[in-house]
Design an enzyme around this catalytic site. Structure first.
Site, PDB file in Angstrom:
ATOM      1  N   ILE A  87       0.838  -1.193   0.000  1.00  0.00           N
ATOM      2  CA  ILE A  87       0.000   0.000   0.000  1.00  0.00           C
ATOM      3  C   ILE A  87       0.875   1.245   0.000  1.00  0.00           C
ATOM      4  O   ILE A  87       1.786   1.378   0.834  1.00  0.00           O
ATOM      5  CB  ILE A  87      -0.910   0.015   1.244  1.00  0.00           C
ATOM      6  CG1 ILE A  87      -1.735  -1.274   1.312  1.00  0.00           C
ATOM      7  CG2 ILE A  87      -1.808   1.252   1.254  1.00  0.00           C
ATOM      8  CD1 ILE A  87      -2.343  -1.542   2.673  1.00  0.00           C
ATOM      9  N   CYS A  88       0.590   2.170  -0.907  1.00  0.00           N
ATOM     10  CA  CYS A  88       1.282   3.458  -0.940  1.00  0.00           C
ATOM     11  C   CYS A  88       0.434   4.442  -0.139  1.00  0.00           C
ATOM     12  O   CYS A  88      -0.584   4.937  -0.611  1.00  0.00           O
ATOM     13  CB  CYS A  88       1.446   3.938  -2.382  1.00  0.00           C
ATOM     14  SG  CYS A  88       2.315   5.522  -2.498  1.00  0.00           S
ATOM     15  N   LEU A  89       0.852   4.659   1.092  1.00  0.00           N
ATOM     16  CA  LEU A  89       0.134   5.550   1.994  1.00  0.00           C
ATOM     17  C   LEU A  89       1.175   6.229   2.870  1.00  0.00           C
ATOM     18  O   LEU A  89       1.964   5.546   3.535  1.00  0.00           O
ATOM     19  CB  LEU A  89      -0.862   4.738   2.834  1.00  0.00           C
ATOM     20  CG  LEU A  89      -1.800   5.505   3.745  1.00  0.00           C
ATOM     21  CD1 LEU A  89      -2.716   6.441   2.943  1.00  0.00           C
ATOM     22  CD2 LEU A  89      -2.646   4.544   4.571  1.00  0.00           C
TER      23      LEU A  89
END
Length: 154
Positions: A87-89
């Protein structure tokens, strides 16, 4: 195992059990309380609505000074989630703060499902599809949700 668990993690687990996040169930493994199985309902009015997504969350030894590690186990068509479920967060990386908690992380991931950000992608192909033809990308995300994220029959 529980005796070696920091008080902060114990309190977070108790709160998750006593006051669960709407649409999210996070259960620690019995043999490793730092490892959680997570079920997340797709947010309403999103291409993921009606889906039930499985994730895994792990609290490293350095938690809360280090962010938890989280990934999707259910396949999902999203510009900020890659084929491996990473996840790109920002709060899982450089914007992590020890003030954040497991529930904050899970709510942020759920919010990311409601508002994909193709300008900060992890999957460039999906992001480009989202930018070039958002309507078709949303249709693909909806189809993947129906195919891969159906709740188990009761």
């Amino acid at each position: 195992m529980a005796a070696t668990l920091p008080k902060r993690i114990t309190k977070e687990i108790e709160r998750l059990v006593k006051d669960p996040v709407p649409g999210i169930v996070a259960q620690p493994h019995e043999d490793n309380l730092r490892h959680f199985n997570v079920q997340m309902a797709g947010p309403t009015q999103s291409p993921f609505e009606g889906g039930e997504f499985r994730l895994e969350l792990f609290l490293p030894e350095g938690y809360p000074m280090e962010p938890p590690m989280v990934r999707f186990l259910t396949r999902i068509y999203h510009p900020n989630i890659d084929k491996l479920g990473r996840i790109c967060l920002d709060i899982l990386k450089d914007k992590w703060s020890p003030a954040l908690q497991i529930r904050t992380v899970l709510l942020s991931i759920q919010a990311l499902l409601s508002a994909p950000n193709p300008d900060d992608p992890l999957d460039n192909g999906v992001a480009q599809h989202w930018k070039d033809n958002e309507k078709d990308a949303i249709a693909t995300a909806t189809a993947w949700t129906k195919q891969y994220a159906q709740p188990a029959p009761q």
